[in-house]
Design an enzyme around this catalytic site. Structure first.
Site, PDB file in Angstrom:
ATOM      1  N   HIS A  86       0.834  -1.203   0.000  1.00  0.00           N
ATOM      2  CA  HIS A  86       0.000   0.000   0.000  1.00  0.00           C
ATOM      3  C   HIS A  86       0.869   1.254   0.000  1.00  0.00           C
ATOM      4  O   HIS A  86       0.544   2.252  -0.644  1.00  0.00           O
ATOM      5  CB  HIS A  86      -0.928  -0.002   1.222  1.00  0.00           C
ATOM      6  CG  HIS A  86      -1.961   1.069   1.193  1.00  0.00           C
ATOM      7  ND1 HIS A  86      -1.804   2.277   1.852  1.00  0.00           N
ATOM      8  CD2 HIS A  86      -3.173   1.139   0.577  1.00  0.00           C
ATOM      9  CE1 HIS A  86      -2.872   3.028   1.659  1.00  0.00           C
ATOM     10  NE2 HIS A  86      -3.716   2.368   0.889  1.00  0.00           N
ATOM     11  N   CYS A  87       1.989   1.206   0.695  1.00  0.00           N
ATOM     12  CA  CYS A  87       2.879   2.376   0.815  1.00  0.00           C
ATOM     13  C   CYS A  87       3.532   2.767  -0.509  1.00  0.00           C
ATOM     14  O   CYS A  87       3.878   3.940  -0.703  1.00  0.00           O
ATOM     15  CB  CYS A  87       3.987   2.096   1.820  1.00  0.00           C
ATOM     16  SG  CYS A  87       3.443   1.579   3.447  1.00  0.00           S
ATOM     17  N   ILE A  88       3.729   1.831  -1.407  1.00  0.00           N
ATOM     18  CA  ILE A  88       4.453   2.128  -2.648  1.00  0.00           C
ATOM     19  C   ILE A  88       3.520   2.396  -3.818  1.00  0.00           C
ATOM     20  O   ILE A  88       3.979   2.631  -4.938  1.00  0.00           O
ATOM     21  CB  ILE A  88       5.434   1.000  -3.015  1.00  0.00           C
ATOM     22  CG1 ILE A  88       4.699  -0.293  -3.388  1.00  0.00           C
ATOM     23  CG2 ILE A  88       6.437   0.767  -1.882  1.00  0.00           C
ATOM     24  CD1 ILE A  88       5.613  -1.387  -3.947  1.00  0.00           C
TER      25      ILE A  88
END
Length: 378
Positions: free
Chosen positions: A355-357
């Site tokens: 999700h962060c990338i």
């Protein structure tokens, strides 16, 4: 030409849609810096390429890459993935990319938050961050979407919305004085209402243990659909994550969303505690101004850190003992989407996960006069 709007999204009738709403596509950045990614980022690049390929099965994907790394990235990425030359400091598109908002006519615009590398000179992860500060504007220019320049220091991973007026955040992150020290809780809520178009902000306490972003919500909890929240849950009461998740559980059950509903909370079991090995830590170059990677440090692993694609869920794989159970739970939560797992330890070693990338662009169309339409999902 992308216009910078003088108003706010809420004033113009815009709001952030939920991540499970239809997408026009997804953006990533290419991991490159050797002082965050081990072995000159080569293992991380292979992992990012797998994530891009998995998402591309469901929707268009674009990856931003620096000029020196363009050829190598092109060789690793599927042909279907669009590659764009774009300078950046690190690869966390969720946090440095735009947070998109839409209106009832389907017009899409983007919010460009201020970015200080998760804390600036008081706890930030690297310096400088000036190239990351420009990424959101560049993405909006390429997508021909109009832009709101928000006054808040904020990251996309610090926010989750249900698409019906409710936002989910943590106190640990948003109330940290290294982000917006001039604002208290009420001031931050006011800005979130203006720039996300929400009416209700639900505050959880801390995030996942040792999450170096300072407690992002996207590692702890997310909306599965309006009225339903998925919460990371440790396997043992002795785990330091247990009191944090338990506190979040109680807050969520006590809360009401923007429509006055009680929330249903679903636990998603965490993998067993994971730590960085000596070999992994040794592969990261030391550099002044960048957080050091140390053998034995706990990794903030959470299955909640997945990406919702059109018709799919791309989830991180951490440990064979728990991956299958997590996939089964996600399939039950998203019965109409195909769950695809991608080995994600190399992303986790850099401080985040799938999700962060990633950062989605909602389906819709740009504002009149802003240029070509955003790409439609397949």
């Amino acid at each position: 030409m992308t216009r910078t709007m003088a108003s706010t999204p809420a004033r113009d009738g815009f709001a952030m849609p939920a991540e499970f709403a239809p997408h026009a596509g997804c953006w990533l950045l290419w991991p490159e810096r050797p002082d965050n990614w081990r072995e000159a980022a080569r293992p991380a690049q292979l992992a990012f390429a797998q994530v891009a390929a998995a998402i591309a099965r469901f929707e268009p994907v674009t990856v931003g890459v620096s000029t020196p790394n363009y050829a190598a990235a092109r060789a690793l990425l599927p042909e279907a993935v669009r590659l764009v030359e774009m300078a950046h400091d690190d690869a966390w598109m969720r946090d440095v990319g735009p947070t998109c908002v839409t209106n009832e006519r389907g017009t899409v615009r983007g919010v460009d938050w201020r970015f200080n590398a998760w804390g600036g000179l008081e706890g930030g992860l690297y310096f400088p961050w000036d190239q990351d500060e420009q990424v959101a504007h560049k993405v909006l220019e390429i997508e021909r979407l109009d832009r709101y320049r928000a006054p808040l220091v904020m990251e996309g991973g610090a926010l989750h919305v249900d698409g019906q007026g409710t936002a989910l955040v943590t106190e640990e992150c948003l109330l940290n004085p290294n982000r917006n020290p001039q604002l208290g809780r009420a001031g931050i809520e006011s800005e979130l209402r203006d720039y996300l178009g929400v009416r209700q902000v639900i505050w959880l306490g801390k995030g996942v243990v040792d999450d170096e972003t300072g407690g992002h919500i996207d590692n702890l909890a997310c909306f599965v659909r309006p009225g339903v929240v998925c919460l990371t849950w440790p396997g043992e009461r002795s785990d330091p994550q247990y009191p944090i998740s338990h506190d979040a559980w109680e807050r969520l059950h006590a809360a009401r969303d923007a429509r006055g509903r009680r929330l249903k909370v679903v636990r998603l079991a965490s993998p067993p505690p994971l730590t960085m090995s000596a070999q992994e830590a040794a592969g990261v170059l030391r550099h002044k101004g960048t957080r050091a990677r140390v053998a034995g440090q706990r990794l903030a692993a959470s299955y909640v850190n997945f990406y919702v694609a059109n018709g799919g869920i791309v989830m991180p794989l951490f440990d064979a003992r728990t991956d299958r159970r997590a996939a089964a739970r996600l399939k039950k939560l998203f019965p109409r989407r195909r769950v695809v797992g991608v080995p994600a330890r190399e992303i986790l070693l850099g401080g985040g996960n799938i999700h962060c990338i990633t950062q989605q662009i909602p389906a819709g169309k740009p504002a009149p006069g802003a240029g070509r339409q955003a790409r439609k999902p397949k």
